[in-house]
Structure formats: structure tokens, C-alpha cells
Design a protein around this motif. Sequence first.
Motif, PDB file in Angstrom:
ATOM      1  N   PRO A 280       0.705  -1.090   0.285  1.00 37.97           N
ATOM      2  CA  PRO A 280      -0.262  -0.296  -0.268  1.00 37.97           C
ATOM      3  C   PRO A 280       0.844   1.535   0.170  1.00 37.97           C
ATOM      4  CG  PRO A 280       0.196  -0.728   1.783  1.00 37.97           C
ATOM      5  CD  PRO A 280       0.481  -2.208   0.729  1.00 37.97           C
ATOM      6  N   ASP A 281       0.425   2.051  -0.517  1.00 37.97           N
ATOM      7  CA  ASP A 281       0.880   3.052  -0.082  1.00 37.97           C
ATOM      8  C   ASP A 281       1.670   3.714   0.736  1.00 37.97           C
ATOM      9  OD1 ASP A 281      -0.035   3.701  -3.155  1.00 37.97           O
ATOM     10  OD2 ASP A 281      -0.885   4.700  -2.965  1.00 37.97           O
ATOM     11  N   ASP A 282       1.090   3.713   1.916  1.00 34.18           N
ATOM     12  CA  ASP A 282       1.756   4.081   3.290  1.00 34.18           C
ATOM     13  C   ASP A 282       2.973   3.447   3.293  1.00 34.18           C
ATOM     14  OD1 ASP A 282      -0.109   6.688   3.237  1.00 34.18           O
ATOM     15  OD2 ASP A 282      -1.287   4.857   4.674  1.00 34.18           O
ATOM     16  N   LEU A 283       2.567   2.291   3.348  1.00 34.03           N
ATOM     17  CA  LEU A 283       4.239   1.229   3.331  1.00 34.03           C
ATOM     18  C   LEU A 283       5.465   1.518   2.522  1.00 34.03           C
ATOM     19  CD1 LEU A 283       5.304  -1.015   5.407  1.00 34.03           C
ATOM     20  CD2 LEU A 283       3.827  -2.283   3.899  1.00 34.03           C
ATOM     21  N   ALA A 284       5.158   1.663   1.164  1.00 30.68           N
ATOM     22  CA  ALA A 284       5.619   2.146   0.150  1.00 30.68           C
ATOM     23  C   ALA A 284       6.485   3.335   0.288  1.00 30.68           C
ATOM     24  CB  ALA A 284       5.304   2.441  -0.882  1.00 30.68           C
ATOM     25  N   ARG A 285       5.603   4.470   0.982  1.00 37.85           N
ATOM     26  CA  ARG A 285       6.384   5.482   1.128  1.00 37.85           C
ATOM     27  C   ARG A 285       7.375   5.584   2.252  1.00 37.85           C
ATOM     28  NH1 ARG A 285       1.697   8.128  -0.909  1.00 37.85           N
ATOM     29  NH2 ARG A 285       0.391   7.788   1.121  1.00 37.85           N
ATOM     30  N   GLU A 286       7.335   5.038   3.409  1.00 38.58           N
ATOM     31  CA  GLU A 286       8.311   4.383   4.982  1.00 38.58           C
ATOM     32  C   GLU A 286       9.439   3.820   4.200  1.00 38.58           C
ATOM     33  OE1 GLU A 286       7.732   6.652   7.521  1.00 38.58           O
ATOM     34  OE2 GLU A 286       5.719   7.805   6.489  1.00 38.58           O
ATOM     35  N   TYR A 287       9.453   3.043   3.586  1.00 40.18           N
ATOM     36  CA  TYR A 287       9.919   1.982   2.998  1.00 40.18           C
ATOM     37  C   TYR A 287      10.912   2.868   2.589  1.00 40.18           C
ATOM     38  CZ  TYR A 287      10.917  -3.107   2.719  1.00 40.18           C
ATOM     39  OH  TYR A 287      11.703  -4.267   2.657  1.00 40.18           O
ATOM     40  N   MET A 288      10.449   3.081   1.489  1.00 37.63           N
ATOM     41  CA  MET A 288      11.572   4.151   0.793  1.00 37.63           C
ATOM     42  C   MET A 288      12.777   4.916   1.704  1.00 37.63           C
ATOM     43  SD  MET A 288       9.000   5.130  -2.747  1.00 37.63           S
ATOM     44  CE  MET A 288      10.465   6.372  -3.453  1.00 37.63           C
ATOM     45  N   LYS A 289      12.209   4.962   2.793  1.00 32.85           N
ATOM     46  CA  LYS A 289      12.857   5.982   3.505  1.00 32.85           C
ATOM     47  C   LYS A 289      13.891   5.154   4.803  1.00 32.85           C
ATOM     48  CE  LYS A 289       9.198   8.935   4.748  1.00 32.85           C
ATOM     49  NZ  LYS A 289       7.945  10.104   5.615  1.00 32.85           N
ATOM     50  N   CYS A 290      13.703   3.828   4.465  1.00 33.02           N
ATOM     51  CA  CYS A 290      14.583   2.794   5.135  1.00 33.02           C
ATOM     52  C   CYS A 290      15.843   3.144   4.495  1.00 33.02           C
ATOM     53  CB  CYS A 290      14.192   1.741   5.330  1.00 33.02           C
ATOM     54  SG  CYS A 290      12.907   1.200   6.139  1.00 33.02           S
ATOM     55  N   LYS A 291      16.735   3.084   5.015  1.00 30.08           N
ATOM     56  CA  LYS A 291      18.636   2.507   4.327  1.00 30.08           C
ATOM     57  C   LYS A 291      19.172   1.397   4.935  1.00 30.08           C
ATOM     58  CE  LYS A 291      18.065   7.223   3.916  1.00 30.08           C
ATOM     59  NZ  LYS A 291      17.911   7.639   2.150  1.00 30.08           N
ATOM     60  N   THR A 292      18.965   0.770   6.374  1.00 27.14           N
ATOM     61  CA  THR A 292      18.949  -0.595   6.526  1.00 27.14           C
ATOM     62  C   THR A 292      18.364  -1.104   6.607  1.00 27.14           C
ATOM     63  OG1 THR A 292      19.157  -0.107   9.093  1.00 27.14           O
ATOM     64  CG2 THR A 292      20.991   1.764   7.723  1.00 27.14           C
ATOM     65  N   ASP A 293      18.645  -2.424   6.957  1.00 29.19           N
ATOM     66  CA  ASP A 293      17.826  -3.924   6.678  1.00 29.19           C
ATOM     67  C   ASP A 293      16.972  -3.578   8.537  1.00 29.19           C
ATOM     68  OD1 ASP A 293      18.316  -5.036   4.608  1.00 29.19           O
ATOM     69  OD2 ASP A 293      19.708  -6.570   5.301  1.00 29.19           O
ATOM     70  N   GLU A 294      17.888  -3.301   8.860  1.00 32.71           N
ATOM     71  CA  GLU A 294      17.392  -2.934  11.197  1.00 32.71           C
ATOM     72  C   GLU A 294      16.550  -1.934  10.337  1.00 32.71           C
ATOM     73  OE1 GLU A 294      17.999  -4.648  13.582  1.00 32.71           O
ATOM     74  OE2 GLU A 294      19.251  -5.863  12.301  1.00 32.71           O
ATOM     75  N   ASP A 295      16.343  -0.393  10.079  1.00 32.77           N
ATOM     76  CA  ASP A 295      15.001   0.530   9.509  1.00 32.77           C
ATOM     77  C   ASP A 295      14.397  -0.806   8.821  1.00 32.77           C
ATOM     78  OD1 ASP A 295      17.292   2.153  10.256  1.00 32.77           O
ATOM     79  OD2 ASP A 295      17.126   3.360   8.405  1.00 32.77           O
ATOM     80  N   ALA A 296      14.264  -1.926   8.169  1.00 33.38           N
ATOM     81  CA  ALA A 296      13.260  -2.544   7.554  1.00 33.38           C
ATOM     82  C   ALA A 296      12.416  -3.507   8.427  1.00 33.38           C
ATOM     83  CB  ALA A 296      13.782  -3.102   6.298  1.00 33.38           C
TER      84      ALA A 296
END
Length: 309
Positions: A251-267
Motif C-alpha cells: 500500500p502507498d503508506d507502507l511504500a513511502r515509509e519503506y523507501m525512507k529505510c536506509k538499512t535492514d534494521e530500519d526495514a
Amino acid sequence: MSVAEFLAERKETAFSFEVLPPIRGKGIEGVFSVIEKLLPYNPAYINITTHRTNVSYKDMGNGVYHRVFEKKRPGTVAIAAAIKSKYNVRTVPHVICSGFTQTEIANELIDLSYLDIKDLFLLRGDRAQGEHSFKPVEGGHSHASELCKQVLEFNSEFDPGKPFSFGVAGYPEKHEEAMNLYTDIEHLKEKIALGASYIVTQMFFDNSKYFDYVARLRTEGIMVPVIPGIKPITSLRQQSLLPNTFHIDFPDDLAREYMKCKTDEDAKALGVEWGIQQARELKKANVPSLHFYTMNATPSVEKIVKAVY
């Protein structure tokens, strides 16, 4: 009590998960470790996956290659028996068409019947490595509906007093090979008519797709419980891996937040946060159970379940 009977009597949203048998040569301790992390949350049942035999070729020299079959993971029978014996929890082994003949499946059913394991989850299974379309082995099944028929025949011929009960898979965003959702549901109807008593969905990340799917199934006359399947994201590479492998959308909300992740730990942190939100909304809607796909995600699943249950 079968899974189907349990779901019919349940008063609140249950919890279940699946484990992956160990790679050949490794012990069962890794499976037990996953179970022991999640056992305190009182799982209603544990699914045990299975996989087709991989085929490889050994160079014998002089242009001659010998076909070698390598079963990289053990079948689910022994794993299911070990889990049931050690933890006294309901076990649900996967039985698949992929890579197995009807005779091999019949032998597996006989073994499970002897062990008094009467819950099954029936699937066609994946294509062989390198194949663009599914091809059954000689003497095997092409579709999960054929597998359902074999189990029904086994029930009537071998053990009519205590038959197998089984569930099947559902795809809120349709199966990758289906022309559209309508044809996918038509195939699902056939499996329900053949005795499937509940449905577990493929993973999804947008709850609205699950709710829309259940509503569509009800209008089509499919009234069995529909259990949502949940898998938390755990790495950056899953941004493309999950949509490509399972033909699902973020979903768009998840995709937007996912794109901000820089590391696997962020993900992983995002996966837990989104999983908690997703699970809470589903539980609030009184879904029959939440089923978690734990492969490479056990710590995340544990955090989600702890927050929700």
C-alpha cells in the motif's frame, strides 16, 4: 478436535504460525527454537511446510550426465510427529502436488494416519527451478483440486472413521497464474466443494484487500473461515523481492515509509510497526485467526504477537 472444528468453536481471534523443516544435514533444534519463542502465546496450531525435490545433474565425463535427485529438506511427516510429541500442539503438515507422485502422496497419508495427524494443508506447490509453467511429475497431480480428491478417496477407502480435515490457500490479490480474481475464485470454489473446511490467505500488506476478498467470497457462496496470512518485512531487498515473487502490492503508506529505510534494521523496525498495526486491525475485526509466515522473521513475529496478544 480438528482445525476446522476449533475455528467453528473459537470465541476470539486465535494465533498460528508455520515453520520450515531444516535443511538436509542440520538438526531439528532450529525448528524447536522457533516454536519455543512463540509457544508462550498459545498457538492454536503449527503448520509445517514442504518443498518439491530439486533435480540436478552430475557430470560423469565423456558427455554423460547422471540425473540426481536431492531432497534438500525432509518431508513434513517426521517434523510434524516430532512437534506433536514434544509440545502436544496441533500440527498441520503441508501436502503438495509439486514433485510428488500420487503413490508417494498416498504413502504420506498412510504415515500421517498412523501417527494420528489428521489436519492437512493442501497446495499445488511451486514450479520446478527453471520452469516457466507448472509441470507435474509423471503420475502426479496438476492442480490442488486433484489432491483434494485424492484425500477424499483416502478418507472413504482407508479411514472412514476418522478422516483427514484440510484447508487450502486463497489469494486476495489473485494467484499469479489466474486470468483474474473471478477465475481464481472459481477454482477455489471447486476445492471448497471437495471438502476444504477453511482458507489461509497468501501474505498481504493492505488489510482492505483482505476484507474485500472475504466479502467477494461470501457473495460467491464460500462461507468457510478465511484466515489472513501475515509476514513482516525484514530487509531492504524485500522491496522488490516480495512483490516480484508473490505478485502482491505494498500500500502507498507502507511504500513511502519503506523507501525512507536506509538499512535492514530500519526495514525490520518498519515491518514490526506495520505488522502490529495490521494485526490489531484484523483482530479488532474478529478474524478467525492470525497466521504468521515466520521464515527469516521469527524475532519480528514474536514482537508483533507480544504486542497484539
